[in-house]
Design a protein around this motif. Structure first.
Motif, PDB file in Angstrom:
ATOM      1  N   GLN A   1     -83.492 -34.783 -34.714  1.00 36.42           N
ATOM      2  CA  GLN A   1     -82.895 -33.501 -35.123  1.00 36.42           C
ATOM      3  C   GLN A   1     -83.744 -32.323 -34.665  1.00 36.42           C
ATOM      4  O   GLN A   1     -83.217 -31.303 -34.219  1.00 36.42           O
ATOM      5  CB  GLN A   1     -82.700 -33.467 -36.637  1.00 36.42           C
ATOM      6  CG  GLN A   1     -81.611 -34.391 -37.127  1.00 36.42           C
ATOM      7  CD  GLN A   1     -81.555 -34.492 -38.643  1.00 36.42           C
ATOM      8  OE1 GLN A   1     -82.505 -34.166 -39.362  1.00 36.42           O
ATOM      9  NE2 GLN A   1     -80.418 -34.959 -39.146  1.00 36.42           N
ATOM     10  N   GLU A   2     -85.063 -32.450 -34.776  1.00 36.89           N
ATOM     11  CA  GLU A   2     -85.955 -31.369 -34.335  1.00 36.89           C
ATOM     12  C   GLU A   2     -85.872 -31.170 -32.822  1.00 36.89           C
ATOM     13  O   GLU A   2     -85.891 -30.045 -32.339  1.00 36.89           O
ATOM     14  CB  GLU A   2     -87.388 -31.653 -34.768  1.00 36.89           C
ATOM     15  CG  GLU A   2     -87.607 -31.488 -36.262  1.00 36.89           C
ATOM     16  CD  GLU A   2     -89.009 -31.860 -36.715  1.00 36.89           C
ATOM     17  OE1 GLU A   2     -89.882 -32.158 -35.857  1.00 36.89           O
ATOM     18  OE2 GLU A   2     -89.233 -31.877 -37.934  1.00 36.89           O
ATOM     19  N   ALA A   3     -85.788 -32.264 -32.075  1.00 40.24           N
ATOM     20  CA  ALA A   3     -85.660 -32.147 -30.613  1.00 40.24           C
ATOM     21  C   ALA A   3     -84.376 -31.420 -30.239  1.00 40.24           C
ATOM     22  O   ALA A   3     -84.381 -30.533 -29.377  1.00 40.24           O
ATOM     23  CB  ALA A   3     -85.696 -33.532 -29.970  1.00 40.24           C
ATOM     24  N   VAL A   4     -83.280 -31.753 -30.911  1.00 38.64           N
ATOM     25  CA  VAL A   4     -82.002 -31.093 -30.629  1.00 38.64           C
ATOM     26  C   VAL A   4     -82.062 -29.623 -31.048  1.00 38.64           C
ATOM     27  O   VAL A   4     -81.543 -28.749 -30.343  1.00 38.64           O
ATOM     28  CB  VAL A   4     -80.838 -31.832 -31.326  1.00 38.64           C
ATOM     29  CG1 VAL A   4     -79.542 -31.054 -31.191  1.00 38.64           C
ATOM     30  CG2 VAL A   4     -80.679 -33.232 -30.745  1.00 38.64           C
ATOM     31  N   ALA A   5     -82.723 -29.333 -32.148  1.00 41.21           N
ATOM     32  CA  ALA A   5     -82.844 -27.946 -32.601  1.00 41.21           C
ATOM     33  C   ALA A   5     -83.623 -27.100 -31.589  1.00 41.21           C
ATOM     34  O   ALA A   5     -83.281 -25.954 -31.333  1.00 41.21           O
ATOM     35  CB  ALA A   5     -83.526 -27.898 -33.969  1.00 41.21           C
ATOM     36  N   VAL A   6     -84.641 -27.667 -30.987  1.00 45.19           N
ATOM     37  CA  VAL A   6     -85.466 -26.942 -30.022  1.00 45.19           C
ATOM     38  C   VAL A   6     -84.784 -26.830 -28.654  1.00 45.19           C
ATOM     39  O   VAL A   6     -84.782 -25.772 -28.040  1.00 45.19           O
ATOM     40  CB  VAL A   6     -86.855 -27.614 -29.873  1.00 45.19           C
ATOM     41  CG1 VAL A   6     -87.632 -27.019 -28.711  1.00 45.19           C
ATOM     42  CG2 VAL A   6     -87.646 -27.483 -31.163  1.00 45.19           C
ATOM     43  N   PHE A   7     -84.174 -27.922 -28.178  1.00 47.61           N
ATOM     44  CA  PHE A   7     -83.653 -27.971 -26.809  1.00 47.61           C
ATOM     45  C   PHE A   7     -82.129 -27.875 -26.716  1.00 47.61           C
ATOM     46  O   PHE A   7     -81.583 -27.869 -25.613  1.00 47.61           O
ATOM     47  CB  PHE A   7     -84.128 -29.246 -26.108  1.00 47.61           C
ATOM     48  CG  PHE A   7     -85.623 -29.328 -26.008  1.00 47.61           C
ATOM     49  CD1 PHE A   7     -86.328 -28.517 -25.142  1.00 47.61           C
ATOM     50  CD2 PHE A   7     -86.323 -30.224 -26.805  1.00 47.61           C
ATOM     51  CE1 PHE A   7     -87.715 -28.604 -25.057  1.00 47.61           C
ATOM     52  CE2 PHE A   7     -87.709 -30.315 -26.727  1.00 47.61           C
ATOM     53  CZ  PHE A   7     -88.405 -29.500 -25.854  1.00 47.61           C
ATOM     54  N   SER A   8     -81.430 -27.844 -27.823  1.00 48.73           N
ATOM     55  CA  SER A   8     -79.968 -27.764 -27.903  1.00 48.73           C
ATOM     56  C   SER A   8     -79.245 -29.052 -27.504  1.00 48.73           C
ATOM     57  O   SER A   8     -78.110 -29.244 -27.881  1.00 48.73           O
ATOM     58  CB  SER A   8     -79.405 -26.614 -27.064  1.00 48.73           C
ATOM     59  OG  SER A   8     -79.958 -25.391 -27.482  1.00 48.73           O
ATOM     60  N   THR A   9     -79.871 -29.892 -26.710  1.00 51.86           N
ATOM     61  CA  THR A   9     -79.287 -31.175 -26.319  1.00 51.86           C
ATOM     62  C   THR A   9     -80.378 -32.234 -26.358  1.00 51.86           C
ATOM     63  O   THR A   9     -81.568 -31.919 -26.474  1.00 51.86           O
ATOM     64  CB  THR A   9     -78.700 -31.143 -24.894  1.00 51.86           C
ATOM     65  OG1 THR A   9     -79.760 -30.947 -23.960  1.00 51.86           O
ATOM     66  CG2 THR A   9     -77.652 -30.067 -24.735  1.00 51.86           C
ATOM     67  N   LEU A  10     -79.949 -33.470 -26.215  1.00 50.25           N
ATOM     68  CA  LEU A  10     -80.894 -34.573 -26.056  1.00 50.25           C
ATOM     69  C   LEU A  10     -80.459 -35.320 -24.805  1.00 50.25           C
ATOM     70  O   LEU A  10     -79.611 -36.202 -24.853  1.00 50.25           O
ATOM     71  CB  LEU A  10     -80.879 -35.495 -27.283  1.00 50.25           C
ATOM     72  CG  LEU A  10     -81.902 -36.623 -27.285  1.00 50.25           C
ATOM     73  CD1 LEU A  10     -83.329 -36.074 -27.310  1.00 50.25           C
ATOM     74  CD2 LEU A  10     -81.683 -37.547 -28.476  1.00 50.25           C
TER      75      LEU A  10
END
Length: 160
Positions: free
Chosen positions: A12-21
């Motif tokens: 969730q934090e990765a998606v919050a920072v980068f908008s995608t995974l």
């Protein structure tokens, strides 16, 4: 790692920072007890399976949820060359790394048609120390036909 909530939060934090995974590289490994199966403590067995296999499964699960919504993604699970061969000790480590390769191949077969690519790499400790598998082309669009493959990076260890 090894806690599903912690793995979910990481994704969730990765998606919050980068908008995608777009790419997830799952890498978890501790050696654990250097014991034969009969001598392994139950606590030691559960701990190594939880860290080396379950944590990768949890990150895989939550990463897949995001990538399936996006319709694309690449996941690289880092294993070990000991996931391809047997050795007397450490039994828990070897078992977890074998399981990780099978999990990678199973997920690849299950999700390839949905635009999710899966790969595994088995590193020898010297290759890992040298950073041999640093920035990987395995996650690039040029590798879009490669899924479910396992790449041993081991300096000839398996050729013995």
């Amino acid at each position: 790692m090894g806690d599903p909530a912690q793995c979910r939060q990481l994704v969730q934090e990765a998606v919050a920072v980068f908008s995608t995974l777009d790419v997830a590289r799952n890498n978890a490994g501790i050696t654990g007890e250097l014991s034969l199966p009969a001598d392994y403590s139950l606590e030691g067995w559960q701990h190594i399976i939880n860290v080396n296999l379950n944590s990768v499964f949890f990150c895989l699960k939550y990463g897949l949820e995001v990538m399936l919504k996006q319709g694309r993604g690449a996941i690289i699970n880092m294993s070990s060359i000991l996931g391809q061969v047997g050795t007397p000790t450490p039994a828990g480590y070897v078992t977890a790394k074998h399981g990780l390769i099978d999990l990678t191949q199973t997920a690849a077969q299950g999700y390839a048609a949905q635009g999710i690519r899966r790969r595994g790499a088995g590193l020898h400790r010297q290759a890992a120390a040298r950073g041999v598998f640093g920035r990987s082309r395995a996650s690039s669009d040029k590798a879009s036909f490669v899924t479910g493959a396992y790449y041993p990076v081991e300096g000839g260890y398996l050729a013995r």
